[in-house]
Design a protein around this motif. Structure first.
Motif, PDB file in Angstrom:
ATOM      1  N   UNK A 235       0.834  -1.205   0.000  1.00  0.00           N
ATOM      2  CA  UNK A 235       0.000   0.000   0.000  1.00  0.00           C
ATOM      3  C   UNK A 235       0.864   1.248   0.000  1.00  0.00           C
ATOM      4  N   UNK A 236       0.588   2.151  -0.918  1.00  0.00           N
ATOM      5  CA  UNK A 236       1.301   3.427  -0.885  1.00  0.00           C
ATOM      6  C   UNK A 236       0.740   4.274   0.253  1.00  0.00           C
ATOM      7  N   UNK A 237       1.571   5.101   0.822  1.00  0.00           N
ATOM      8  CA  UNK A 237       1.138   6.000   1.876  1.00  0.00           C
ATOM      9  C   UNK A 237       1.299   5.484   3.283  1.00  0.00           C
ATOM     10  N   UNK A 238       1.590   4.197   3.455  1.00  0.00           N
ATOM     11  CA  UNK A 238       1.844   3.642   4.789  1.00  0.00           C
ATOM     12  C   UNK A 238       3.334   3.821   5.060  1.00  0.00           C
ATOM     13  N   UNK A 239       3.666   4.591   6.106  1.00  0.00           N
ATOM     14  CA  UNK A 239       5.070   4.907   6.363  1.00  0.00           C
ATOM     15  C   UNK A 239       5.629   4.245   7.618  1.00  0.00           C
TER      16      UNK A 239
ATOM     17  N   UNK B 194       0.648   7.037   8.579  1.00  0.00           N
ATOM     18  CA  UNK B 194       0.362   7.169   7.154  1.00  0.00           C
ATOM     19  C   UNK B 194       0.725   8.562   6.672  1.00  0.00           C
ATOM     20  N   UNK B 195       0.921   8.674   5.369  1.00  0.00           N
ATOM     21  CA  UNK B 195       1.318   9.939   4.768  1.00  0.00           C
ATOM     22  C   UNK B 195       0.155  10.903   4.614  1.00  0.00           C
ATOM     23  N   UNK B 196      -1.062  10.377   4.420  1.00  0.00           N
ATOM     24  CA  UNK B 196      -2.205  11.253   4.169  1.00  0.00           C
ATOM     25  C   UNK B 196      -3.514  10.561   4.550  1.00  0.00           C
ATOM     26  N   UNK B 197      -4.598  11.325   4.504  1.00  0.00           N
ATOM     27  CA  UNK B 197      -5.905  10.806   4.897  1.00  0.00           C
ATOM     28  C   UNK B 197      -6.391   9.698   3.967  1.00  0.00           C
ATOM     29  N   UNK B 198      -6.027   9.753   2.694  1.00  0.00           N
ATOM     30  CA  UNK B 198      -6.422   8.689   1.767  1.00  0.00           C
ATOM     31  C   UNK B 198      -5.849   7.346   2.212  1.00  0.00           C
ATOM     32  N   UNK B 199      -4.602   7.342   2.599  1.00  0.00           N
ATOM     33  CA  UNK B 199      -3.970   6.106   3.072  1.00  0.00           C
ATOM     34  C   UNK B 199      -4.628   5.633   4.369  1.00  0.00           C
ATOM     35  N   UNK B 200      -4.981   6.563   5.236  1.00  0.00           N
ATOM     36  CA  UNK B 200      -5.631   6.200   6.504  1.00  0.00           C
ATOM     37  C   UNK B 200      -6.948   5.474   6.252  1.00  0.00           C
ATOM     38  N   UNK B 201      -7.658   5.880   5.212  1.00  0.00           N
ATOM     39  CA  UNK B 201      -8.939   5.251   4.897  1.00  0.00           C
ATOM     40  C   UNK B 201      -8.817   3.811   4.439  1.00  0.00           C
ATOM     41  N   UNK B 202      -7.646   3.382   4.040  1.00  0.00           N
ATOM     42  CA  UNK B 202      -7.432   2.004   3.579  1.00  0.00           C
ATOM     43  C   UNK B 202      -6.942   1.070   4.685  1.00  0.00           C
ATOM     44  N   UNK B 203      -6.758   1.590   5.885  1.00  0.00           N
ATOM     45  CA  UNK B 203      -6.272   0.785   7.011  1.00  0.00           C
ATOM     46  C   UNK B 203      -7.475   0.281   7.807  1.00  0.00           C
TER      47      UNK B 203
ATOM     48  N   UNK C   5       4.811  12.496   4.752  1.00  0.00           N
ATOM     49  CA  UNK C   5       5.850  11.675   4.133  1.00  0.00           C
ATOM     50  C   UNK C   5       7.068  11.604   5.043  1.00  0.00           C
ATOM     51  N   UNK C   6       7.717  10.470   5.053  1.00  0.00           N
ATOM     52  CA  UNK C   6       8.930  10.279   5.835  1.00  0.00           C
ATOM     53  C   UNK C   6      10.116  10.287   4.872  1.00  0.00           C
ATOM     54  N   UNK C   7      11.060  11.123   5.165  1.00  0.00           N
ATOM     55  CA  UNK C   7      12.260  11.227   4.314  1.00  0.00           C
ATOM     56  C   UNK C   7      13.495  11.097   5.203  1.00  0.00           C
ATOM     57  N   UNK C   8      14.550  10.489   4.670  1.00  0.00           N
ATOM     58  CA  UNK C   8      15.793  10.411   5.461  1.00  0.00           C
ATOM     59  C   UNK C   8      16.401  11.783   5.646  1.00  0.00           C
ATOM     60  N   UNK C   9      17.059  11.980   6.766  1.00  0.00           N
ATOM     61  CA  UNK C   9      17.771  13.228   7.010  1.00  0.00           C
ATOM     62  C   UNK C   9      18.966  13.321   6.084  1.00  0.00           C
ATOM     63  N   UNK C  10      19.231  14.498   5.641  1.00  0.00           N
ATOM     64  CA  UNK C  10      20.450  14.693   4.854  1.00  0.00           C
ATOM     65  C   UNK C  10      21.616  14.706   5.817  1.00  0.00           C
ATOM     66  N   UNK C  11      22.688  14.061   5.427  1.00  0.00           N
ATOM     67  CA  UNK C  11      23.853  14.062   6.314  1.00  0.00           C
ATOM     68  C   UNK C  11      24.549  15.405   6.249  1.00  0.00           C
TER      69      UNK C  11
END
Length: 76
Positions: free
Chosen positions: A21-25, A42-51, A67-73
């Motif tokens: 599933x996209x949006x699950x982080x 989740x990244x957004x409300x649309x993803x939450x609706x699929x859980x 959205x979850x992104x890695x920290x820049x070093x």
């Protein structure tokens, strides 16, 4: 009241179901009241609706964290 072992088993089952599933982080366990729940970030409300709201009788809670992104070093 759900014990930790039951919540862990439900988390593993849900992780398998949501892996594509996209949006699950993130998926983990959290304490609520006097027991455990499966917590899905989740990244957004649309993803939450699929859980689903529960898995194998264990309550599932969602939180929209974006959205979850890695920290820049940083270079020293």
């Amino acid at each position: 009241m759900t014990d930790r072992a039951a919540a862990r088993a439900a988390k593993n089952a849900l992780a398998d179901r949501l892996s594509a599933q996209s949006g699950v982080v993130g998926i983990g366990l959290a304490r609520r009241d006097r027991g455990y729940v499966v917590k899905v970030d989740v990244a957004d409300a649309d993803a939450a609706g699929r859980v689903p709201r529960d898995v194998d009788g264990v309550r599932v809670v969602t939180e929209v964290v974006g959205a979850i992104r890695p920290l820049r070093s940083r270079t020293a």
